[in-house]
Design a protein around this motif. Sequence first.
Motif, PDB file in Angstrom:
ATOM      1  N   LEU A   1      68.339  -4.655  82.937  1.00 43.07           N
ATOM      2  CA  LEU A   1      68.218  -3.552  83.884  1.00 43.07           C
ATOM      3  C   LEU A   1      68.942  -3.868  85.182  1.00 43.07           C
ATOM      4  CD1 LEU A   1      64.544  -2.204  83.875  1.00 43.07           C
ATOM      5  CD2 LEU A   1      66.642  -0.974  83.269  1.00 43.07           C
ATOM      6  N   HIS A   2      69.705  -2.896  85.670  1.00 43.58           N
ATOM      7  CA  HIS A   2      70.425  -3.043  86.932  1.00 43.58           C
ATOM      8  C   HIS A   2      70.347  -1.755  87.737  1.00 43.58           C
ATOM      9  CE1 HIS A   2      72.243  -6.691  85.299  1.00 43.58           C
ATOM     10  NE2 HIS A   2      72.803  -6.910  86.465  1.00 43.58           N
ATOM     11  N   LEU A   3      70.514  -1.907  89.038  1.00 43.06           N
ATOM     12  CA  LEU A   3      70.832  -0.795  89.912  1.00 43.06           C
ATOM     13  C   LEU A   3      72.336  -0.816  90.135  1.00 43.06           C
ATOM     14  CD1 LEU A   3      68.123  -1.221  92.733  1.00 43.06           C
ATOM     15  CD2 LEU A   3      67.885  -0.105  90.498  1.00 43.06           C
ATOM     16  N   VAL A   4      73.001   0.296  89.841  1.00 42.29           N
ATOM     17  CA  VAL A   4      74.445   0.387  90.040  1.00 42.29           C
ATOM     18  C   VAL A   4      74.765   1.712  90.721  1.00 42.29           C
ATOM     19  CG1 VAL A   4      74.971  -1.063  88.034  1.00 42.29           C
ATOM     20  CG2 VAL A   4      74.866   1.425  87.768  1.00 42.29           C
ATOM     21  N   PRO A   5      75.841   1.767  91.523  1.00 45.65           N
ATOM     22  CA  PRO A   5      76.250   3.058  92.073  1.00 45.65           C
ATOM     23  C   PRO A   5      76.504   4.049  90.944  1.00 45.65           C
ATOM     24  CG  PRO A   5      77.392   1.269  93.187  1.00 45.65           C
ATOM     25  CD  PRO A   5      76.690   0.655  92.013  1.00 45.65           C
ATOM     26  N   SER A   6      76.008   5.255  91.102  1.00 46.34           N
ATOM     27  CA  SER A   6      76.105   6.239  90.025  1.00 46.34           C
ATOM     28  C   SER A   6      77.542   6.497  89.600  1.00 46.34           C
ATOM     29  CB  SER A   6      75.454   7.550  90.474  1.00 46.34           C
ATOM     30  OG  SER A   6      74.093   7.355  90.756  1.00 46.34           O
ATOM     31  N   ASP A   7      78.465   6.451  90.558  1.00 49.52           N
ATOM     32  CA  ASP A   7      79.850   6.762  90.212  1.00 49.52           C
ATOM     33  C   ASP A   7      80.574   5.610  89.531  1.00 49.52           C
ATOM     34  OD1 ASP A   7      80.125   5.112  92.420  1.00 49.52           O
ATOM     35  OD2 ASP A   7      81.183   6.576  93.661  1.00 49.52           O
ATOM     36  N   THR A   8      79.941   4.426  89.440  1.00 44.56           N
ATOM     37  CA  THR A   8      80.541   3.314  88.694  1.00 44.56           C
ATOM     38  C   THR A   8      79.961   3.179  87.290  1.00 44.56           C
ATOM     39  OG1 THR A   8      78.973   1.606  89.438  1.00 44.56           O
ATOM     40  CG2 THR A   8      80.868   2.061  90.866  1.00 44.56           C
ATOM     41  N   LEU A   9      78.853   3.871  87.024  1.00 38.03           N
ATOM     42  CA  LEU A   9      78.204   3.722  85.720  1.00 38.03           C
ATOM     43  C   LEU A   9      79.095   4.169  84.556  1.00 38.03           C
ATOM     44  CD1 LEU A   9      75.751   2.896  84.077  1.00 38.03           C
ATOM     45  CD2 LEU A   9      74.734   5.148  84.548  1.00 38.03           C
ATOM     46  N   PRO A  10      79.871   5.253  84.657  1.00 36.76           N
ATOM     47  CA  PRO A  10      80.743   5.605  83.527  1.00 36.76           C
ATOM     48  C   PRO A  10      81.702   4.485  83.143  1.00 36.76           C
ATOM     49  CG  PRO A  10      80.552   7.466  85.019  1.00 36.76           C
ATOM     50  CD  PRO A  10      79.902   6.301  85.707  1.00 36.76           C
ATOM     51  N   ASP A  11      82.267   3.784  84.123  1.00 40.71           N
ATOM     52  CA  ASP A  11      83.161   2.659  83.807  1.00 40.71           C
ATOM     53  C   ASP A  11      82.412   1.548  83.084  1.00 40.71           C
ATOM     54  OD1 ASP A  11      85.507   3.739  84.770  1.00 40.71           O
ATOM     55  OD2 ASP A  11      85.475   2.636  86.674  1.00 40.71           O
ATOM     56  N   LEU A  12      81.214   1.219  83.558  1.00 37.00           N
ATOM     57  CA  LEU A  12      80.433   0.162  82.922  1.00 37.00           C
ATOM     58  C   LEU A  12      80.078   0.532  81.488  1.00 37.00           C
ATOM     59  CD1 LEU A  12      78.107  -0.791  85.898  1.00 37.00           C
ATOM     60  CD2 LEU A  12      79.765  -2.307  84.799  1.00 37.00           C
ATOM     61  N   CYS A  13      79.661   1.781  81.277  1.00 38.59           N
ATOM     62  CA  CYS A  13      79.313   2.218  79.924  1.00 38.59           C
ATOM     63  C   CYS A  13      80.529   2.161  79.008  1.00 38.59           C
ATOM     64  CB  CYS A  13      78.744   3.632  79.958  1.00 38.59           C
ATOM     65  SG  CYS A  13      77.123   3.757  80.738  1.00 38.59           S
ATOM     66  N   SER A  14      81.677   2.605  79.504  1.00 37.44           N
ATOM     67  CA  SER A  14      82.884   2.591  78.685  1.00 37.44           C
ATOM     68  C   SER A  14      83.281   1.169  78.309  1.00 37.44           C
ATOM     69  CB  SER A  14      84.026   3.275  79.439  1.00 37.44           C
ATOM     70  OG  SER A  14      85.220   3.221  78.691  1.00 37.44           O
ATOM     71  N   ALA A  15      83.268   0.264  79.303  1.00 35.94           N
ATOM     72  CA  ALA A  15      83.640  -1.121  79.029  1.00 35.94           C
ATOM     73  C   ALA A  15      82.646  -1.775  78.066  1.00 35.94           C
ATOM     74  CB  ALA A  15      83.714  -1.910  80.338  1.00 35.94           C
ATOM     75  N   LEU A  16      81.352  -1.595  78.322  1.00 34.57           N
ATOM     76  CA  LEU A  16      80.335  -2.210  77.469  1.00 34.57           C
ATOM     77  C   LEU A  16      80.327  -1.599  76.075  1.00 34.57           C
ATOM     78  CD1 LEU A  16      77.532  -2.474  80.148  1.00 34.57           C
ATOM     79  CD2 LEU A  16      78.492  -4.406  78.883  1.00 34.57           C
ATOM     80  N   GLY A  17      80.745  -0.352  75.962  1.00 36.67           N
ATOM     81  CA  GLY A  17      80.772   0.308  74.666  1.00 36.67           C
ATOM     82  C   GLY A  17      81.778  -0.264  73.694  1.00 36.67           C
ATOM     83  N   THR A  18      82.619  -1.181  74.158  1.00 36.91           N
ATOM     84  CA  THR A  18      83.559  -1.838  73.245  1.00 36.91           C
ATOM     85  C   THR A  18      82.853  -2.844  72.344  1.00 36.91           C
ATOM     86  OG1 THR A  18      84.103  -3.557  74.880  1.00 36.91           O
ATOM     87  CG2 THR A  18      85.481  -1.574  74.866  1.00 36.91           C
ATOM     88  N   LEU A  19      81.599  -3.167  72.654  1.00 34.70           N
ATOM     89  CA  LEU A  19      80.824  -4.095  71.826  1.00 34.70           C
ATOM     90  C   LEU A  19      79.567  -3.368  71.369  1.00 34.70           C
ATOM     91  CD1 LEU A  19      80.706  -7.084  70.817  1.00 34.70           C
ATOM     92  CD2 LEU A  19      79.138  -7.500  72.718  1.00 34.70           C
TER      93      LEU A  19
ATOM     94  N   ARG B   1      84.558  -8.889  72.739  1.00 31.63           N
ATOM     95  CA  ARG B   1      85.675  -8.928  71.780  1.00 31.63           C
ATOM     96  C   ARG B   1      86.877  -9.508  72.507  1.00 31.63           C
ATOM     97  NH1 ARG B   1      86.453  -3.015  69.994  1.00 31.63           N
ATOM     98  NH2 ARG B   1      88.221  -3.964  68.891  1.00 31.63           N
ATOM     99  N   LYS B   2      87.406 -10.618  71.993  1.00 34.78           N
ATOM    100  CA  LYS B   2      88.424 -11.378  72.713  1.00 34.78           C
ATOM    101  C   LYS B   2      89.686 -10.565  72.951  1.00 34.78           C
ATOM    102  CE  LYS B   2      85.552 -14.707  72.829  1.00 34.78           C
ATOM    103  NZ  LYS B   2      84.731 -14.810  74.056  1.00 34.78           N
ATOM    104  N   ALA B   3      90.067  -9.744  71.982  1.00 34.72           N
ATOM    105  CA  ALA B   3      91.281  -8.944  72.147  1.00 34.72           C
ATOM    106  C   ALA B   3      91.118  -7.937  73.279  1.00 34.72           C
ATOM    107  CB  ALA B   3      91.624  -8.237  70.841  1.00 34.72           C
ATOM    108  N   VAL B   4      89.933  -7.362  73.393  1.00 33.88           N
ATOM    109  CA  VAL B   4      89.663  -6.396  74.456  1.00 33.88           C
ATOM    110  C   VAL B   4      89.716  -7.086  75.814  1.00 33.88           C
ATOM    111  CG1 VAL B   4      87.886  -4.901  75.452  1.00 33.88           C
ATOM    112  CG2 VAL B   4      88.323  -4.851  72.992  1.00 33.88           C
ATOM    113  N   LEU B   5      89.047  -8.232  75.922  1.00 34.96           N
ATOM    114  CA  LEU B   5      89.026  -8.985  77.176  1.00 34.96           C
ATOM    115  C   LEU B   5      90.441  -9.394  77.589  1.00 34.96           C
ATOM    116  CD1 LEU B   5      86.847 -10.183  79.148  1.00 34.96           C
ATOM    117  CD2 LEU B   5      87.079 -12.313  77.864  1.00 34.96           C
ATOM    118  N   LYS B   6      91.212  -9.866  76.632  1.00 38.89           N
ATOM    119  CA  LYS B   6      92.589 -10.292  76.917  1.00 38.89           C
ATOM    120  C   LYS B   6      93.419  -9.126  77.417  1.00 38.89           C
ATOM    121  CE  LYS B   6      96.518 -12.642  74.752  1.00 38.89           C
ATOM    122  NZ  LYS B   6      97.018 -13.261  73.476  1.00 38.89           N
ATOM    123  N   ALA B   7      93.233  -7.962  76.820  1.00 37.83           N
ATOM    124  CA  ALA B   7      94.011  -6.791  77.226  1.00 37.83           C
ATOM    125  C   ALA B   7      93.665  -6.362  78.651  1.00 37.83           C
ATOM    126  CB  ALA B   7      93.771  -5.642  76.251  1.00 37.83           C
TER     127      ALA B   7
END
Length: 375
Positions: A82-100, A236-242
Motif C-alpha cells: 500500500l502506498h500514497l501516490v499523487p493521483s496523476d502519477t498512478l496511471p504511469d505506475l499501473c502501466s509500468a507494473l502491469g508489465t509483470l 522482466r529484464k527486457a522491459v527494464l533494459k528498454a
Amino acid sequence: MTTSLAWSQILAWRLRRQFVSSPDGADAVAVARRLCGVQAQVASSARLAVAVRSARPDPGGPDRALWEARTLAKTWVMRGTLHLVPSDTLPDLCSALGTLRFWEKASWQRWHGVTAAEIDAIVDAVPRALGEHPMTREELVGAVVEVTGDDHLRQALTSGWGALFKPLSRLGELCYGPPREGRVTFTAPRRWLPGWPAALPPQEEAGVRVARAFLGAHGPATPEMFDKWLFGGVARKAVLKAWFRDLGPELTEVETDDGRTLLALTEHLDELAATRPSEEVSLLPGFDPYILGAPRDLEPLIPADAKAKVSRQAGWISPVVLRGGRVVGVWRPEGGRAVVELFEAVPETALGEAVARVESLLAAVPADATDQADA
C-alpha cells in the motif's frame, strides 16, 4: 569522463532531495511526488513520513488530499504494498507494473487457492461489481460473487490482506475509497480520481517516467536497484533494459568510492558533485521511503551489523536514526516519546534536537487503530 562520488555525498544529496535535511515540502502531494510515493500500510507512519518533510506539518493534510481533493490515491503499487501516490502519477505506475502479471503464474494461484479461471473471473468481475459509491470489502465481495455466480470466491476474497484484489490495483481498476465507520472501502480510479485517462499510457513511456522520477529522489542508482524498489527484484529484464535504454540520453554514469557504477540524471550531476557530506542527525519513521528506496544490503546506508535491527521479520522496517544519511540507530514511539537505540555514538545536542522535533510531531500524528487492517 566518469564522475566520482563518495557515498557520503550521495546520501547527503538524497537527504536534501527527499526533504529530510531541508524539510520544506509544500504539502502531502508535493512530498509524495518527490518521494515517488509513501508506503502506507501503517497509516501513522505514512503521516509522520510526510510531516517530518513538511515546511508546515499538517497531520490532516494526507487525509484531505485523499478523500476531499482526491489529489492523492491510496492503493497497492510498488512491490505489491500500500502506498500514497499523487493521483496523476498512478496511471504511469499501473502501466509500468502491469508489465509483470504475477497473478497469471500457477504457483501464485496455488498459493492463494484459486484457479486460473477464477482469477480471470475476479479480474473481469470487479470493475463491473464496483458501484457508483465506494464499497466495503464485504460489499465488494458480495457483488463479485453475485456477478460471477461463484460462491467459492467469497472465502478466497475475504482471507488474508486482500491479495486477490491486488491484480486489479495493478491494472488501474481498484483503489481505496474513504473509510466508513472504521472499515476500508474500495472504488474505481476512473470514478474516484479526477482526470483519470480513458486508457493507461503505453508502458514504454510510463516506465521511463517512473524511472526518471525514482532517480530524481533515490539516485544515483542501478536498474537493478530500481527493479528492487518497483517490482521487488522480479521485473522482466527486457522491459527494464528498454526503459533505461530510452532514458539513456538523460543519464550519466558515476563511480562511487566503493567501486560501484551508478546512473544519475545528468541534470543533477553538478549538484551531486558539489554536495558536501553531512553530519546532520535525523529520525525517520518506520517504512520510510528513504530506506525503502535503496537495497537493504547497501552497507554505506545500513551497516551490515545493523541490518537485522532495521529490516526485521515479515518485512517490517524499523524507524531509524540517521547521521549524515547513514543509519546509526533505531527508535520506537512509546507514550509520545521516541525511545532511541544507538549503534554508534552520536553528538548529544544534535540527537536531542532530532528527538525533540519528532516527538513534537508524534503528539500531532497519533497511531491509527486501523493501521494493521490496511496492510
